[in-house]
Design a protein around this motif. Structure first.
Motif, PDB file in Angstrom:
ATOM      1  N   LEU A 265     -66.215  43.619 -10.661  1.00  4.98           N
ATOM      2  CA  LEU A 265     -65.216  43.974 -11.664  1.00  4.98           C
ATOM      3  C   LEU A 265     -64.922  42.739 -12.511  1.00  4.98           C
ATOM      4  O   LEU A 265     -64.002  41.981 -12.249  1.00  4.98           O
ATOM      5  CB  LEU A 265     -63.951  44.448 -10.940  1.00  4.98           C
ATOM      6  CG  LEU A 265     -62.991  45.322 -11.712  1.00  4.98           C
ATOM      7  CD1 LEU A 265     -62.276  46.235 -10.731  1.00  4.98           C
ATOM      8  CD2 LEU A 265     -61.983  44.516 -12.472  1.00  4.98           C
ATOM      9  N   HIS A 266     -65.714  42.505 -13.500  1.00  5.79           N
ATOM     10  CA  HIS A 266     -65.593  41.265 -14.272  1.00  5.79           C
ATOM     11  C   HIS A 266     -66.029  41.570 -15.690  1.00  5.79           C
ATOM     12  O   HIS A 266     -66.782  42.499 -15.932  1.00  5.79           O
ATOM     13  CB  HIS A 266     -66.499  40.204 -13.657  1.00  5.79           C
ATOM     14  CG  HIS A 266     -65.961  38.816 -13.774  1.00  5.79           C
ATOM     15  ND1 HIS A 266     -66.174  37.866 -12.824  1.00  5.79           N
ATOM     16  CD2 HIS A 266     -65.216  38.226 -14.724  1.00  5.79           C
ATOM     17  CE1 HIS A 266     -65.593  36.739 -13.187  1.00  5.79           C
ATOM     18  NE2 HIS A 266     -65.002  36.936 -14.353  1.00  5.79           N
ATOM     19  N   TYR A 267     -65.582  40.757 -16.623  1.00  2.00           N
ATOM     20  CA  TYR A 267     -66.020  40.901 -18.009  1.00  2.00           C
ATOM     21  C   TYR A 267     -65.717  42.292 -18.553  1.00  2.00           C
ATOM     22  O   TYR A 267     -66.506  42.885 -19.275  1.00  2.00           O
ATOM     23  CB  TYR A 267     -67.535  40.621 -18.130  1.00  2.00           C
ATOM     24  CG  TYR A 267     -68.027  39.418 -17.363  1.00  2.00           C
ATOM     25  CD1 TYR A 267     -67.550  38.139 -17.661  1.00  2.00           C
ATOM     26  CD2 TYR A 267     -68.960  39.536 -16.345  1.00  2.00           C
ATOM     27  CE1 TYR A 267     -68.011  37.026 -16.958  1.00  2.00           C
ATOM     28  CE2 TYR A 267     -69.422  38.430 -15.647  1.00  2.00           C
ATOM     29  CZ  TYR A 267     -68.937  37.184 -15.957  1.00  2.00           C
ATOM     30  OH  TYR A 267     -69.393  36.103 -15.271  1.00  2.00           O
TER      31      TYR A 267
ATOM     32  N   PRO B 188     -62.734  27.330 -17.170  1.00  2.75           N
ATOM     33  CA  PRO B 188     -63.244  28.699 -17.081  1.00  2.75           C
ATOM     34  C   PRO B 188     -62.936  29.424 -18.393  1.00  2.75           C
ATOM     35  O   PRO B 188     -62.233  28.886 -19.245  1.00  2.75           O
ATOM     36  CB  PRO B 188     -62.438  29.299 -15.928  1.00  2.75           C
ATOM     37  CG  PRO B 188     -61.139  28.565 -15.960  1.00  2.75           C
ATOM     38  CD  PRO B 188     -61.453  27.175 -16.468  1.00  2.75           C
ATOM     39  N   SER B 189     -63.458  30.609 -18.549  1.00  4.46           N
ATOM     40  CA  SER B 189     -63.251  31.339 -19.805  1.00  4.46           C
ATOM     41  C   SER B 189     -61.757  31.550 -20.074  1.00  4.46           C
ATOM     42  O   SER B 189     -60.964  31.759 -19.154  1.00  4.46           O
ATOM     43  CB  SER B 189     -63.986  32.678 -19.758  1.00  4.46           C
ATOM     44  OG  SER B 189     -63.606  33.403 -18.614  1.00  4.46           O
ATOM     45  N   ALA B 190     -61.390  31.480 -21.363  1.00  5.58           N
ATOM     46  CA  ALA B 190     -59.976  31.513 -21.765  1.00  5.58           C
ATOM     47  C   ALA B 190     -59.486  32.946 -21.921  1.00  5.58           C
ATOM     48  O   ALA B 190     -59.173  33.412 -23.010  1.00  5.58           O
ATOM     49  CB  ALA B 190     -59.795  30.722 -23.058  1.00  5.58           C
ATOM     50  N   ASN B 191     -59.456  33.658 -20.790  1.00  6.19           N
ATOM     51  CA  ASN B 191     -58.998  35.048 -20.773  1.00  6.19           C
ATOM     52  C   ASN B 191     -58.350  35.301 -19.425  1.00  6.19           C
ATOM     53  O   ASN B 191     -58.528  34.510 -18.492  1.00  6.19           O
ATOM     54  CB  ASN B 191     -60.193  36.007 -20.957  1.00  6.19           C
ATOM     55  CG  ASN B 191     -61.272  35.775 -19.921  1.00  6.19           C
ATOM     56  OD1 ASN B 191     -61.995  34.772 -19.991  1.00  6.19           O
ATOM     57  ND2 ASN B 191     -61.367  36.638 -18.944  1.00  6.19           N
ATOM     58  N   LYS B 192     -57.619  36.425 -19.310  1.00  6.05           N
ATOM     59  CA  LYS B 192     -57.087  36.797 -18.006  1.00  6.05           C
ATOM     60  C   LYS B 192     -58.253  37.156 -17.083  1.00  6.05           C
ATOM     61  O   LYS B 192     -59.291  37.665 -17.538  1.00  6.05           O
ATOM     62  CB  LYS B 192     -56.155  38.014 -18.134  1.00  6.05           C
ATOM     63  CG  LYS B 192     -54.907  37.752 -18.962  1.00  6.05           C
ATOM     64  CD  LYS B 192     -53.849  36.997 -18.186  1.00  6.05           C
ATOM     65  CE  LYS B 192     -52.592  36.876 -19.037  1.00  6.05           C
ATOM     66  NZ  LYS B 192     -51.624  35.914 -18.446  1.00  6.05           N
TER      67      LYS B 192
ATOM     68  N   LEU C 212     -62.355  40.666 -20.660  1.00  4.00           N
ATOM     69  CA  LEU C 212     -63.450  40.240 -21.542  1.00  4.00           C
ATOM     70  C   LEU C 212     -63.331  38.778 -21.911  1.00  4.00           C
ATOM     71  O   LEU C 212     -62.260  38.309 -22.264  1.00  4.00           O
ATOM     72  CB  LEU C 212     -63.369  41.030 -22.843  1.00  4.00           C
ATOM     73  CG  LEU C 212     -64.046  42.370 -22.935  1.00  4.00           C
ATOM     74  CD1 LEU C 212     -63.888  42.892 -24.362  1.00  4.00           C
ATOM     75  CD2 LEU C 212     -65.520  42.263 -22.577  1.00  4.00           C
ATOM     76  N   SER C 213     -64.449  38.078 -21.924  1.00  6.03           N
ATOM     77  CA  SER C 213     -64.444  36.670 -22.332  1.00  6.03           C
ATOM     78  C   SER C 213     -64.270  36.557 -23.845  1.00  6.03           C
ATOM     79  O   SER C 213     -64.717  37.420 -24.597  1.00  6.03           O
ATOM     80  CB  SER C 213     -65.764  36.012 -21.931  1.00  6.03           C
ATOM     81  OG  SER C 213     -65.911  36.028 -20.531  1.00  6.03           O
ATOM     82  N   PRO C 214     -63.598  35.478 -24.304  1.00  8.89           N
ATOM     83  CA  PRO C 214     -63.385  35.280 -25.739  1.00  8.89           C
ATOM     84  C   PRO C 214     -64.509  34.474 -26.376  1.00  8.89           C
ATOM     85  O   PRO C 214     -64.963  33.477 -25.822  1.00  8.89           O
ATOM     86  CB  PRO C 214     -62.086  34.462 -25.770  1.00  8.89           C
ATOM     87  CG  PRO C 214     -62.100  33.697 -24.472  1.00  8.89           C
ATOM     88  CD  PRO C 214     -62.907  34.474 -23.476  1.00  8.89           C
TER      89      PRO C 214
ATOM     90  N   THR D  64     -52.347  30.582 -15.694  1.00  8.34           N
ATOM     91  CA  THR D  64     -52.479  31.216 -17.017  1.00  8.34           C
ATOM     92  C   THR D  64     -53.468  32.370 -16.964  1.00  8.34           C
ATOM     93  O   THR D  64     -53.244  33.430 -17.539  1.00  8.34           O
ATOM     94  CB  THR D  64     -52.951  30.174 -18.060  1.00  8.34           C
ATOM     95  OG1 THR D  64     -52.057  29.077 -18.027  1.00  8.34           O
ATOM     96  CG2 THR D  64     -52.993  30.771 -19.460  1.00  8.34           C
ATOM     97  N   LYS D  65     -54.582  32.161 -16.258  1.00 12.02           N
ATOM     98  CA  LYS D  65     -55.609  33.202 -16.170  1.00 12.02           C
ATOM     99  C   LYS D  65     -55.261  34.290 -15.155  1.00 12.02           C
ATOM    100  O   LYS D  65     -55.916  35.320 -15.129  1.00 12.02           O
ATOM    101  CB  LYS D  65     -56.953  32.588 -15.748  1.00 12.02           C
ATOM    102  CG  LYS D  65     -57.679  31.864 -16.858  1.00 12.02           C
ATOM    103  CD  LYS D  65     -59.012  31.330 -16.357  1.00 12.02           C
ATOM    104  CE  LYS D  65     -60.025  32.369 -15.914  1.00 12.02           C
ATOM    105  NZ  LYS D  65     -60.552  33.233 -16.972  1.00 12.02           N
ATOM    106  N   GLU D  66     -54.279  34.000 -14.273  1.00 15.54           N
ATOM    107  CA  GLU D  66     -53.992  34.875 -13.129  1.00 15.54           C
ATOM    108  C   GLU D  66     -55.273  35.036 -12.300  1.00 15.54           C
ATOM    109  O   GLU D  66     -55.647  36.129 -11.870  1.00 15.54           O
ATOM    110  CB  GLU D  66     -53.435  36.233 -13.588  1.00 15.54           C
ATOM    111  CG  GLU D  66     -52.104  36.075 -14.321  1.00 15.54           C
ATOM    112  CD  GLU D  66     -51.668  37.326 -15.080  1.00 15.54           C
ATOM    113  OE1 GLU D  66     -52.137  38.430 -14.736  1.00 15.54           O
ATOM    114  OE2 GLU D  66     -50.864  37.185 -16.021  1.00 15.54           O
TER     115      GLU D  66
HETATM  116 MG    MG Z   1     -64.667  34.229 -16.892  1.00 14.93          MG
END
Ligand code: MG
Ligand code: AMP
Length: 318
Positions: A218-220, A132-136, A140-142, A45-47
């Motif tokens: 390369l994050h967030y 983990p955070s619910a984003n790709k 950006l984290s939700p 889901t997150k890839e």
């Molecule tokens: Mg995360």
């Protein structure tokens, strides 16, 4: 949006499905950490690359030894002081802890979240939840249910617990016997940890990090390129030359662009609002998001870390 109840969330988790859940840091994409097929759905889901380990959320401190082969006194002290709360402890893993969760590491990352909805879910279900955070991956984290839907689509079941109050990801500390190292800064800062540990952090060596720390630069990142400015003069010049920019500011008296958001001058409040501000600016269709560097003090370390990562893409492209 597919909002679900706590009972439905538990049913889905027990069936091996993923559910987005609120925590005090950011929304997590949760699955039963003992079920490899369920954990695989998180990565899909997150890839997210499968070699990037996940934090296991537990409801009670007695569950630590279900996952960790040892719970050193130093780690016990930190858990007693900061749990439930935004601190993740990396400890030696029990042999049977799935490689899917720990991505081949000899360690497991554990946390008791300080959110009543998450705690109730963990304690009612008795599960350990990888979340983990619910984003790709890299985005950006939700910090709200609406952010989860915007990032992962309307088919993701969400347990809505309101807006996250800490607002950025947990501090990660690894404990080796009687020493500790800071793997990721967060709102529980190094000084607070050192005060409880009774000693400063051991310096990080390359070999101390997991093979894929999951915290590459390369994050967030918002989709809009971000630029981090240390000088407000340079920022003003850039804004004048690029009128279709938006800006994220810490100086209350600074105004630069048509679309701009001022974050509070207090680190905890700024962290709470950070991702919502970036989500809003990202939706503004600006050419670039200009970010003013927060003050150069330790209290701002965690925010500075996230902002440097958000700005990394644009920085690398220059
Ligand atoms: Mg995360
Ligand atoms: P998050 O991005 O909040 O899901 O946190 C996941 C991060 O926690 C990973 O990218 C790692 O940096 C760290 N982590 C998780 N599990 C482990 C582990 N077993 N050993 C070391 N670090 C870990």
């Amino acid at each position: 949006m597919m909002r679900i109840s706590q009972i439905e969330a538990i049913e889905r988790l027990l069936r091996g499905e993923v559910v987005a859940i609120p925590t005090e840091t950011v929304y997590g994409l949760a699955a039963d950490a003992r079920n490899d097929l369920a954990v695989a759905k998180i990565y899909a889901t997150k890839e997210r690359p499968a070699n990037n380990p996940l934090i296991v959320h537990i409801g009670r401190i007695e569950q630590v030894t279900d996952w960790a082969s040892t719970f050193p006194p130093l780690a016990q002290k930190l858990a007693a002081a900061f749990w439930p709360g935004p601190l993740t402890l990396v400890l030696p893993a029990r042999e049977e802890v799935s490689m899917a969760v720990r991505a081949g590491e000899p360690t497991v990352a554990l946390r008791i979240p300080a959110h009543p909805v998450a705690l109730a879910l963990l304690n009612e279900s008795g599960l350990g939840l990888a979340a983990p955070s619910a984003n790709k991956y890299t985005q950006l984290s939700p910090t709200t249910a609406a952010h989860v839907e915007a990032g992962l689509g309307a088919n993701i079941p969400v347990l809505d617990g309101g807006a996250c109050q800490v607002g950025i990801e947990s501090t990660i500390v690894s404990v080796h016997v009687d020493t500790w190292m800071l793997l990721r800064p967060g709102m529980i800062d190094a000084a607070a940890i050192a005060a409880i540990a009774g000693k400063p952090a051991k310096a990080l060596a390359e070999t101390d990090l997991p093979k894929v720390p999951g915290q590459h630069l390369l994050h967030y990142s918002p989709r809009t390129p971000c630029m981090l400015f240390c000088s407000t003069h340079a920022m003003r010049d850039y804004a004048q030359q690029h009128p279709n920019s938006a800006s994220l500011l810490f100086s209350a008296d600074l105004t630069l662009t048509a679309q701009e958001i001022h974050l509070p001058a207090e680190p905890a409040l700024a962290a709470e609002q950070l991702y919502a501000a970036l989500h809003t600016l990202d939706a503004a269709q600006a050419e670039t998001i200009l970010i003013e560097s927060p003050p150069a003090t330790a209290a701002w370390d965690a925010l500075r870390d996230r902002l440097q990562r958000a700005a990394y893409q644009a920085h690398a492209a220059k």
